[in-house]
Scaffold this active site. Structure first.
Site, short mmCIF file in Angstrom:
data_model
loop_
_atom_site.label_atom_id
_atom_site.label_comp_id
_atom_site.label_asym_id
_atom_site.label_seq_id
_atom_site.Cartn_x
_atom_site.Cartn_y
_atom_site.Cartn_z
N GLU A 162 52.54 22.99 43.96
CA GLU A 162 51.92 22.75 42.65
C GLU A 162 52.36 21.42 42.07
OE1 GLU A 162 50.30 22.41 39.12
OE2 GLU A 162 49.65 23.98 40.50
N GLY A 192 25.95 35.00 41.02
CA GLY A 192 26.68 33.75 41.05
C GLY A 192 27.98 33.82 41.84
N THR A 225 24.55 27.11 35.66
CA THR A 225 24.78 26.92 37.10
C THR A 225 26.25 27.02 37.50
OG1 THR A 225 24.63 24.56 36.62
CG2 THR A 225 22.70 25.60 37.56
N HIS A 273 51.29 58.83 23.35
CA HIS A 273 52.56 58.84 24.08
C HIS A 273 52.47 59.84 25.23
CE1 HIS A 273 56.86 58.78 24.86
NE2 HIS A 273 56.84 60.11 24.87
#
Length: 469
Positions: free
Chosen positions: A206, A41, A144, A448
């Site tokens: 923006e 995809g 999809t 640590h």
């Protein structure tokens, strides 16, 4: 006639391929229909995976330019963009080939072509050679995904090198001198930061008065300041009115969202990254009677079923955050439900990550959401500046922030700005999945020196006091 598949999945992105694999593992006979020539995809082919390859490579380039000298490493880095893009392409191929291997391993039938639902039990696949194949199915899953949304009310003529979407912004053949990014969300800031690190002068336009819209405001404000230090310029509260080709390359015209004079910026490349929309075109949903909501998403119930028996939907094509891992979770849950199990997704514990440098990660509620809901809460914060490992790595920007219930100490949200935030957030997600408190985390031993100690210190800050500040 061949025996029908138990499940036919349309789309092989993270939701679709995970659903298919899980269903096959649970004993179902599965087929997957994919319109691309390779599986995976948008995410694997032109989205998550290639962008992260470029983000990492450009981050290493920036490190070599700015931090190596302080570490005692004398180098003169030279950008070879073609090799960087080759690394990106190699990474993509490795991932999509991996999905093909997993399909074969799990005996999943993969069909390359464009799928369309003929009925609740049939999927017709139009192949590249002009032929069609009809798959018989007991159940159909629509996976999809989504497509580039563009700018509402503004006509945008995308091409491959001047006015581009995220699909092409990962493949520019040269570094632009100037770039305007329309959209201050995750995609725009990730790809804008890539090209800024490689030498472009990047301006972000923006519409909202903050970047990373739904993110915790304290985090987004601190993040924007760091991006400005890295050379990005921001035009906030700006409504884009036109994106056009120009003599230089392209131009973006915008005006203050609350009204005012129009301003125009010219750039070699304009990246339009204003979000994505569900991809439902050509699927035959109207003919099959599948209902969509007012935002074009497939309507589903709590078990991912549409209003048509036997047809289900997951991922970007349904309600909720458009995140690959959200789609994966839904894919697993749906496969389990179809196999007779109790699939479930906890939407309150799904993390979100911005893979810039430093990274931004979030899970659960923001301060703004808690205030709006009237929830009494406490805040615990710890800066990476006080973390020994961060100092050693020259990665001291940012902080960890926990939000906990004022009465029960249960963790309601966690927000991180800093190195490896995308990995660190998993600890908070796991804590929230089990209903844990900040004290639970603070009393858990952390190695640590590690960046994860900042998580522990922020948790200490939420219910008591941090140790190291």
């Amino acid at each position: 006639m061949a025996e029908p598949f138990d499940l036919v999945v349309i789309g092989s992105g993270p939701g679709g391929y995970v659903c298919a694999i899980k269903a096959a593992q649970l004993g179902l006979k599965v087929a997957v229909v994919e319109k691309r020539k390779t599986y995976g995809g948008t995410c694997l082919n032109v989205g998550c995976i290639p962008s992260k390859a470029l983000l990492y490579a450009s981050e290493m380039f920036a490190e070599a330019n700015h931090n190596f000298g302080e570490l005692g490493i004398a180098v003169e880095p030279k950008l070879e963009l073609s090799k960087m893009l080759a690394h990106k392409d190699k990474t993509v191929k490795s991932n999509v080939d991996g999905i093909a291997f997993l399909f074969k391993k799990n005996k999943i039938t993969g069909v390359i072509g464009t799928g369309r639902i003929k009925s609740a039990s049939e999927v017709e696949v139009a192949k590249e050679d002009g032929t069609t194949e009809t798959l018989s199915a007991k159940n159909i899953c629509i996976a999809t995904g989504s497509d580039v949304a563009g700018i509402p009310g503004v006509e945008v003529a995308f091409d491959t090198d001047t006015i581009v979407s995220s699909d092409d912004a990962i493949a520019l053949q040269k570094v632009p001198e100037t770039m305007v990014v329309v959209g201050g969300g995750v995609i725009g800031l990730e790809l804008g930061s890539v090209w800024a690190r490689l030498g472009a002068k990047v301006t972000v336009v923006e519409y909202l008065d903050k970047v990373l819209g739904p993110m915790d405001s304290e985090v987004s404000t601190a993040f924007q300041k760091l991006m400005v230090k890295q050379g990005l310029t921001f035009k906030l509260g700006a409504k884009v009115t036109a994106v056009t080709k120009s003599d230089k390359g392209a131009s973006v015209s915008f005006e203050p969202a609350k009204g005012g004079e129009t301003e125009t910026l010219d750039a070699d490349v304009v990246l339009v990254a204003t979000g994505r929309k569900p991809f439902t075109a050509g699927l035959g949903l109207e003919e099959a009677g599948v209902a969509l909501d007012d935002r074009g998403r497939v309507e589903i119930d709590a078990h991912f079923k549409t209003n048509v028996d036997g047809i289900y939907a997951i991922g970007d094509v349904v309600k909720g955050a458009m995140l690959a891992h959200k789609a994966e979770d839904e894919g697993v849950a749906l496969a389990e439900i179809l196999a007779g199990q109790a699939g479930h997704v906890n939407y309150d514990a799904i993390p979100s990550v911005v893979y810039t440098s430093p990274e931004v990660a979030s899970v659960g509620k923001t301060e703004e959401e808690l205030k709006q809901a009237g929830v009494a809460y406490r805040v615990g914060k710890f800066p990476f500046m006080a973390n020994g490992r961060a100092r050693a790595m020259l990665q001291t920007d940012g902080f960890v922030k926990f939000l906990v219930d004022a009465e029960t100490d249960r963790v309601l949200g966690c927000h991180i700005l800093g190195a490896d935030a995308g990995d660190l957030i998993a600890e908070a997600g796991l804590l929230m999945e089990f209903g844990g408190s900040s004290e639970d985390l603070a009393r858990t031993s952390h190695a640590h020196p590690t960046l994860s100690e900042a998580m522990r210190e922020a948790a200490f800050a939420a219910f008591a006091k941090p140790i190291h500040i």
